[in-house]
Write a protein that holds these residues in place. Structure first.
Motif, PDB file in Angstrom:
ATOM      1  N   TYR A 280      72.293  40.805  13.505  1.00  0.00           N
ATOM      2  CA  TYR A 280      72.171  42.252  13.420  1.00  0.00           C
ATOM      3  C   TYR A 280      71.401  42.560  12.156  1.00  0.00           C
ATOM      4  CZ  TYR A 280      75.872  41.778  16.791  1.00  0.00           C
ATOM      5  OH  TYR A 280      76.586  41.408  17.887  1.00  0.00           O
ATOM      6  N   LYS A 281      70.666  43.655  12.174  1.00  0.00           N
ATOM      7  CA  LYS A 281      69.975  44.066  10.962  1.00  0.00           C
ATOM      8  C   LYS A 281      71.021  44.303   9.888  1.00  0.00           C
ATOM      9  CE  LYS A 281      66.171  46.363  13.282  1.00  0.00           C
ATOM     10  NZ  LYS A 281      65.509  47.650  13.494  1.00  0.00           N
ATOM     11  N   ALA A 282      70.839  43.666   8.743  1.00  0.00           N
ATOM     12  CA  ALA A 282      71.828  43.761   7.665  1.00  0.00           C
ATOM     13  C   ALA A 282      72.106  45.207   7.285  1.00  0.00           C
ATOM     14  CB  ALA A 282      71.351  42.966   6.456  1.00  0.00           C
ATOM     15  N   ARG A 283      71.125  46.061   7.386  1.00  0.00           N
ATOM     16  CA  ARG A 283      71.334  47.447   6.980  1.00  0.00           C
ATOM     17  C   ARG A 283      72.027  48.281   8.053  1.00  0.00           C
ATOM     18  NH1 ARG A 283      65.869  47.246   8.502  1.00  0.00           N
ATOM     19  NH2 ARG A 283      65.344  48.794  10.056  1.00  0.00           N
ATOM     20  N   ASP A 284      72.202  47.731   9.245  1.00  0.00           N
ATOM     21  CA  ASP A 284      72.791  48.486  10.346  1.00  0.00           C
ATOM     22  C   ASP A 284      74.269  48.205  10.571  1.00  0.00           C
ATOM     23  OD1 ASP A 284      70.403  49.787  10.854  1.00  0.00           O
ATOM     24  OD2 ASP A 284      69.879  48.536  12.567  1.00  0.00           O
ATOM     25  N   PHE A 285      74.631  46.927  10.791  1.00  0.00           N
ATOM     26  CA  PHE A 285      75.991  46.567  11.192  1.00  0.00           C
ATOM     27  C   PHE A 285      76.479  45.335  10.461  1.00  0.00           C
ATOM     28  CE2 PHE A 285      73.750  47.967  15.082  1.00  0.00           C
ATOM     29  CZ  PHE A 285      74.378  49.176  15.242  1.00  0.00           C
ATOM     30  N   LEU A 286      77.798  45.210  10.477  1.00  0.00           N
ATOM     31  CA  LEU A 286      78.432  44.013   9.953  1.00  0.00           C
ATOM     32  C   LEU A 286      79.371  43.481  11.033  1.00  0.00           C
ATOM     33  CD1 LEU A 286      78.939  42.194   7.483  1.00  0.00           C
ATOM     34  CD2 LEU A 286      80.690  43.819   6.777  1.00  0.00           C
ATOM     35  N   LEU A 287      79.176  42.241  11.421  1.00  0.00           N
ATOM     36  CA  LEU A 287      80.082  41.551  12.333  1.00  0.00           C
ATOM     37  C   LEU A 287      80.988  40.696  11.460  1.00  0.00           C
ATOM     38  CD1 LEU A 287      81.037  40.679  15.158  1.00  0.00           C
ATOM     39  CD2 LEU A 287      79.252  38.911  15.102  1.00  0.00           C
TER      40      LEU A 287
ATOM     41  N   CYS B 212      76.945  49.973   8.634  1.00  0.00           N
ATOM     42  CA  CYS B 212      76.580  49.837   7.222  1.00  0.00           C
ATOM     43  C   CYS B 212      75.773  51.027   6.722  1.00  0.00           C
ATOM     44  CB  CYS B 212      75.772  48.557   7.012  1.00  0.00           C
ATOM     45  SG  CYS B 212      76.722  47.068   7.320  1.00  0.00           S
ATOM     46  N   ARG B 213      75.540  51.973   7.604  1.00  0.00           N
ATOM     47  CA  ARG B 213      74.825  53.194   7.241  1.00  0.00           C
ATOM     48  C   ARG B 213      75.244  54.286   8.217  1.00  0.00           C
ATOM     49  NH1 ARG B 213      70.607  54.480  10.635  1.00  0.00           N
ATOM     50  NH2 ARG B 213      69.814  52.852  11.985  1.00  0.00           N
ATOM     51  N   ASN B 214      74.859  55.497   7.952  1.00  0.00           N
ATOM     52  CA  ASN B 214      75.138  56.607   8.869  1.00  0.00           C
ATOM     53  C   ASN B 214      74.213  56.533  10.066  1.00  0.00           C
ATOM     54  OD1 ASN B 214      77.019  57.580   7.013  1.00  0.00           O
ATOM     55  ND2 ASN B 214      75.531  58.914   6.037  1.00  0.00           N
ATOM     56  N   PHE B 215      74.747  56.810  11.244  1.00  0.00           N
ATOM     57  CA  PHE B 215      73.960  56.872  12.474  1.00  0.00           C
ATOM     58  C   PHE B 215      74.048  58.273  13.051  1.00  0.00           C
ATOM     59  CE2 PHE B 215      74.779  52.386  12.091  1.00  0.00           C
ATOM     60  CZ  PHE B 215      73.594  51.807  12.498  1.00  0.00           C
ATOM     61  N   LEU B 216      72.964  58.725  13.645  1.00  0.00           N
ATOM     62  CA  LEU B 216      72.939  60.032  14.297  1.00  0.00           C
ATOM     63  C   LEU B 216      73.113  59.865  15.800  1.00  0.00           C
ATOM     64  CD1 LEU B 216      69.940  61.655  12.393  1.00  0.00           C
ATOM     65  CD2 LEU B 216      72.387  61.991  11.988  1.00  0.00           C
ATOM     66  N   ALA B 217      73.773  60.822  16.419  1.00  0.00           N
ATOM     67  CA  ALA B 217      73.946  60.799  17.877  1.00  0.00           C
ATOM     68  C   ALA B 217      72.581  60.685  18.537  1.00  0.00           C
ATOM     69  CB  ALA B 217      74.648  62.070  18.340  1.00  0.00           C
ATOM     70  N   GLY B 218      72.473  59.821  19.522  1.00  0.00           N
ATOM     71  CA  GLY B 218      71.226  59.635  20.249  1.00  0.00           C
ATOM     72  C   GLY B 218      70.297  58.606  19.637  1.00  0.00           C
ATOM     73  N   GLU B 219      70.603  58.139  18.454  1.00  0.00           N
ATOM     74  CA  GLU B 219      69.784  57.112  17.803  1.00  0.00           C
ATOM     75  C   GLU B 219      69.925  55.798  18.572  1.00  0.00           C
ATOM     76  OE1 GLU B 219      69.426  54.993  13.413  1.00  0.00           O
ATOM     77  OE2 GLU B 219      70.617  56.826  13.636  1.00  0.00           O
ATOM     78  N   TYR B 220      68.820  55.108  18.773  1.00  0.00           N
ATOM     79  CA  TYR B 220      68.859  53.823  19.468  1.00  0.00           C
ATOM     80  C   TYR B 220      68.995  52.690  18.463  1.00  0.00           C
ATOM     81  CZ  TYR B 220      68.036  55.765  24.032  1.00  0.00           C
ATOM     82  OH  TYR B 220      68.190  56.450  25.200  1.00  0.00           O
ATOM     83  N   VAL B 221      69.874  51.748  18.796  1.00  0.00           N
ATOM     84  CA  VAL B 221      70.117  50.581  17.956  1.00  0.00           C
ATOM     85  C   VAL B 221      70.095  49.337  18.825  1.00  0.00           C
ATOM     86  CG1 VAL B 221      71.468  51.854  16.255  1.00  0.00           C
ATOM     87  CG2 VAL B 221      72.633  50.816  18.195  1.00  0.00           C
ATOM     88  N   ASP B 222      69.836  48.207  18.203  1.00  0.00           N
ATOM     89  CA  ASP B 222      69.801  46.930  18.907  1.00  0.00           C
ATOM     90  C   ASP B 222      71.134  46.216  18.701  1.00  0.00           C
ATOM     91  OD1 ASP B 222      68.564  44.748  20.347  1.00  0.00           O
ATOM     92  OD2 ASP B 222      68.506  43.704  18.422  1.00  0.00           O
ATOM     93  N   ILE B 223      71.833  45.970  19.803  1.00  0.00           N
ATOM     94  CA  ILE B 223      73.089  45.221  19.762  1.00  0.00           C
ATOM     95  C   ILE B 223      72.944  44.049  20.713  1.00  0.00           C
ATOM     96  CG2 ILE B 223      75.572  45.256  20.181  1.00  0.00           C
ATOM     97  CD1 ILE B 223      75.562  48.231  19.533  1.00  0.00           C
ATOM     98  N   ASP B 224      72.940  42.852  20.151  1.00  0.00           N
ATOM     99  CA  ASP B 224      72.798  41.617  20.937  1.00  0.00           C
ATOM    100  C   ASP B 224      71.571  41.653  21.840  1.00  0.00           C
ATOM    101  OD1 ASP B 224      75.085  40.549  19.753  1.00  0.00           O
ATOM    102  OD2 ASP B 224      76.397  41.353  21.305  1.00  0.00           O
TER     103      ASP B 224
END
Length: 101
Positions: free
Chosen positions: A3-10, A21-33
């Protein structure tokens, strides 16, 4: 799984949640697996989001430990908090160094 270090922590490989690991806005697209998913609501840093789709009644695992139970089907990338999970923490957890509960 990376995962992008600035996005999530597993925290542990067995976890079904990621810690933001940061604020996310509704509707924002993120990469998970390797899958692009939309965040369902504004989610502050330090909150949990579903790493996988989680069914109603399924246990929530964070840091390799059961922390709660999902109370409604939750999509991958959706926030997990008191609106869709029940805590399974026990009343004897410590708060401020004193017995709590």
């Amino acid at each position: 799984m990376k995962y992008k270090a600035r996005d999530f922590l597993l925290l542990k490989d067995v976890d079904n949640v990621l810690v933001t690991c940061r604020n996310f806005l509704a509707g924002e697209y993120v990469d998970i697996d390797g899958e692009s998913v939309s965040v369902d609501q504004d989610t502050p840093a330090g909150y949990k989001i579903a790493r996988f789709e989680i069914e109603n009644g399924e246990l929530i695992v964070k840091c390799g430990m059961t922390i709660g139970e999902c109370t409604k089907k939750t999509a991958k990338g959706s926030q997990l908090h008191i609106h869709n999970m029940d805590s399974l923490y026990i009343a004897s957890h410590l708060k401020g160094g004193a017995r709590y509960g």
